[in-house]
Design a protein around this motif. Structure first.
Motif, PDB file in Angstrom:
ATOM      1  N   SER A   7       0.819  -1.212   0.000  1.00 57.06           N
ATOM      2  CA  SER A   7       0.000   0.000   0.000  1.00 57.06           C
ATOM      3  C   SER A   7       0.854   1.264   0.000  1.00 57.06           C
ATOM      4  O   SER A   7       0.547   2.233  -0.708  1.00 57.06           O
ATOM      5  CB  SER A   7      -0.940   0.000   1.214  1.00 57.06           C
ATOM      6  N   VAL A   8       1.934   1.287   0.777  1.00 59.34           N
ATOM      7  CA  VAL A   8       2.807   2.461   0.822  1.00 59.34           C
ATOM      8  C   VAL A   8       3.475   2.660  -0.537  1.00 59.34           C
ATOM      9  O   VAL A   8       3.602   3.796  -1.032  1.00 59.34           O
ATOM     10  CB  VAL A   8       3.867   2.304   1.931  1.00 59.34           C
TER      11      VAL A   8
ATOM     12  N   HIS B 131       2.272   1.716  -3.458  1.00 58.34           N
ATOM     13  CA  HIS B 131       1.256   2.225  -4.385  1.00 58.34           C
ATOM     14  C   HIS B 131       0.985   3.706  -4.139  1.00 58.34           C
ATOM     15  O   HIS B 131       0.898   4.496  -5.089  1.00 58.34           O
ATOM     16  CB  HIS B 131      -0.042   1.433  -4.230  1.00 58.34           C
ATOM     17  N   ASP B 132       0.859   4.088  -2.875  1.00 57.56           N
ATOM     18  CA  ASP B 132       0.568   5.489  -2.551  1.00 57.56           C
ATOM     19  C   ASP B 132       1.673   6.414  -3.058  1.00 57.56           C
ATOM     20  O   ASP B 132       1.404   7.520  -3.549  1.00 57.56           O
ATOM     21  CB  ASP B 132       0.404   5.658  -1.035  1.00 57.56           C
ATOM     22  N   LYS B 133       2.895   5.980  -2.917  1.00 58.26           N
ATOM     23  CA  LYS B 133       4.025   6.820  -3.323  1.00 58.26           C
ATOM     24  C   LYS B 133       3.997   7.104  -4.815  1.00 58.26           C
ATOM     25  O   LYS B 133       4.060   8.278  -5.238  1.00 58.26           O
ATOM     26  CB  LYS B 133       5.347   6.147  -2.947  1.00 58.26           C
TER      27      LYS B 133
ATOM     28  N   ARG C  44       1.620   6.177  -7.267  1.00 59.39           N
ATOM     29  CA  ARG C  44       0.375   6.450  -7.972  1.00 59.39           C
ATOM     30  C   ARG C  44      -0.236   7.799  -7.607  1.00 59.39           C
ATOM     31  O   ARG C  44      -1.285   8.174  -8.137  1.00 59.39           O
ATOM     32  CB  ARG C  44      -0.622   5.313  -7.724  1.00 59.39           C
ATOM     33  N   ASN C  45       0.453   8.533  -6.720  1.00 61.96           N
ATOM     34  CA  ASN C  45       0.009   9.881  -6.380  1.00 61.96           C
ATOM     35  C   ASN C  45       1.005  10.952  -6.827  1.00 61.96           C
ATOM     36  O   ASN C  45       0.930  12.095  -6.374  1.00 61.96           O
ATOM     37  CB  ASN C  45      -0.235   9.998  -4.866  1.00 61.96           C
TER      38      ASN C  45
ATOM     39  N   THR D 118       0.420   1.590 -12.517  1.00 58.10           N
ATOM     40  CA  THR D 118       0.824   2.945 -12.121  1.00 58.10           C
ATOM     41  C   THR D 118       0.736   3.897 -13.308  1.00 58.10           C
ATOM     42  O   THR D 118       0.203   5.015 -13.197  1.00 58.10           O
ATOM     43  CB  THR D 118       2.257   2.928 -11.560  1.00 58.10           C
TER      44      THR D 118
END
Length: 458
Positions: free
Chosen positions: A202-203, A205-207, A209-210, A235
């Motif tokens: 999750s971390v 992906h957050d890094k 994909r944002n 991504t």
């Protein structure tokens, strides 16, 4: 014929037509003769140095006298005088070959202190990279760029990382609130592996994909790695659908990345593809000069030219040469010179691009130019002609192969280290004073490399 100069012109035509002297020898030795006049049966000339005088008298005197007799109909005696030397200016101490050898270990440890920022201002634009530069500049300065994704490709060491790093710095300067992420393909993969090992992606992906701007350097690292490609695919889709900028670099164009999934290669072709190719001489010259300026280092033009004609395919090597010159200048307390440049280039070529040319081929080439045999060069004969050729051959071997001095001595009939040091230093000194010799040596090296492009064993 109205003048001695015209007679000499006919003589040069004669020796060329009859094949008495080859083109390199004529250009280097014969063309350097300055005709003074015919004094009785003496054909009088002047020459710049004793070095040249010795070569003319020992190697070409008989041939020139024969040519004069054929042209004017009677025998003459060739007289070659050395021009009076101009007063020498005081020169800074120049490291000799042995001193340079001793500095190499210190140099390797110290040259990394030299550094500079990778920005658009420090990037040198030439024909080989101007399209890629313009595209990167547009992405960095235009919030609504249509170049999405921007795909930059080219061989290693030509400036791709410099350009994409410049994009990040420019966007950060213009819009500090934007989330710009630069990552290498390898680092992206390592972060993914760590996340998978920890059973929490999750971390990760957050890094990624944002991000507002995602820059992935060396995407070819994903080749053959299915899980990494899967993560990058999702991504990419999320960011692109949201209008976020994506910049990618690779050593090949998308169509040649055969081990990447087709769906990923197709997405790379949605935007703009730009290539970077090998820089031409003018661009290489400008790169060296600019990098030196950024390091507050003054490199003479002849030294820049020397480097630019030898390091041709990799900008990273040019940068490395400038950094090493900076460090060597600090160690030697001396301005950059051609011997210094030879030293750092030799290290770079030995590390990155070994020159696959045998000592035997080099000795044969030098022997041919001086009109002697390879056996003469390896022998104990001490005539001026053979001694000069031997020194030049030792210099060229060191220049081209980067062999240790002791190994060169072994190749030259078992001569000791100090003899080879003396030979190389003698030629170094002569090169600084004698433009003709410098041209001859450069022509020899060029011919050797052009004749021997394929790998061969020592």
């Amino acid at each position: 014929m109205n003048s001695f100069e015209e007679v000499f012109g006919e003589v040069k035509h004669y020796i060329t037509d009859k094949g008495l002297i080859n083109d390199i020898a004529r250009k280097t030795w014969i063309d350097s003769l300055v005709p003074i006049g015919l004094e009785g049966q003496n054909a009088v000339f002047e020459i710049e140095t004793e070095f040249q005088q010795g070569i003319i008298n020992s190697t070409y005197k008989d041939k020139l006298e024969k040519a004069f007799e054929a042209v004017i109909g009677f025998p003459v005696h060739l007289v070659v005088n050395v021009k009076p030397a101009a007063p020498e200016e005081e020169q800074p101490h120049v490291l000799d070959a042995q001193e340079l050898e001793e500095k190499h270990a210190e140099l390797q440890k110290s040259y990394e202190i030299a550094d500079y920022d990778y920005t658009f201002d420090t990037f040198i634009v030439g024909r080989s990279n101007e399209f890629a530069y313009a595209a990167c500049k547009a992405v960095a300065t235009d919030a609504d760029s249509t170049y999405n994704p921007l795909f930059i490709y080219g061989p290693s060491g030509l400036g791709k990382t410099h350009l994409v790093t410049a994009i990040k710095q420019e966007i950060n300067k213009r819009t500090p609130d934007k989330n710009v992420i630069y990552v290498t393909g390898e680092a992206f993969g390592n972060e993914l592996i760590k996340a998978i090992d920890q059973k929490d992606t999750s971390v990760f992906h957050d890094k990624y994909r944002n991000a507002d701007v995602l820059i992935v350097d060396d995407i070819q690292f994903f080749s053959g790695k299915e899980r990494m490609q899967e993560e990058f695919f999702h991504t990419f889709n999320k960011l692109h659908s949201e209008g976020k900028q994506i910049v990618i670099t690779s050593d090949k164009p998308p169509r040649d990345l055969k081990t990447l999934e087709e769906r990923i290669r197709n997405r790379f072709e949605w935007g703009l593809i730009a290539d970077i190719t090998t820089p031409d001489f003018e661009t290489r010259f400008a790169i060296i000069r600019r990098k030196a300026e950024l390091l507050d280092l003054k490199i003479p033009d002849d030294v820049i030219e020397f480097i630019a004609t030898r390091l041709k395919t990799n900008i990273r090597q040019l940068e490395g040469a400038v950094k090493k010159l900076k460090a060597l200048k600090m160690l030697a307390n001396s301005s950059p010179t051609i011997p210094m440049a030879q030293s750092v280039i030799r290290d770079i070529l030995t590390d990155d691009q070994p020159i696959p040319i045998t000592v035997e081929k080099i000795i044969a080439e030098v022997a041919n130019v001086y009109g002697i045999t390879p056996e003469d060069i390896r022998s104990s004969k001490r005539t001026s002609q053979i001694s000069t050729a031997r020194k030049v051959a030792a210099y060229v071997v060191r220049e081209v192969t980067g062999m240790p001095l002791a190994a060169i001595g072994t190749e030259f009939g078992g001569r000791d280290h100090s003899t080879i040091v003396y030979a190389i230093n003698t030629v170094n000194d002569a090169l600084k004073k004698d433009a003709n010799l410098k041209q001859l040596v450069e022509d020899i090296i060029k011919d050797i490399r052009e004749k021997n492009p394929q790998p061969v064993g020592q």
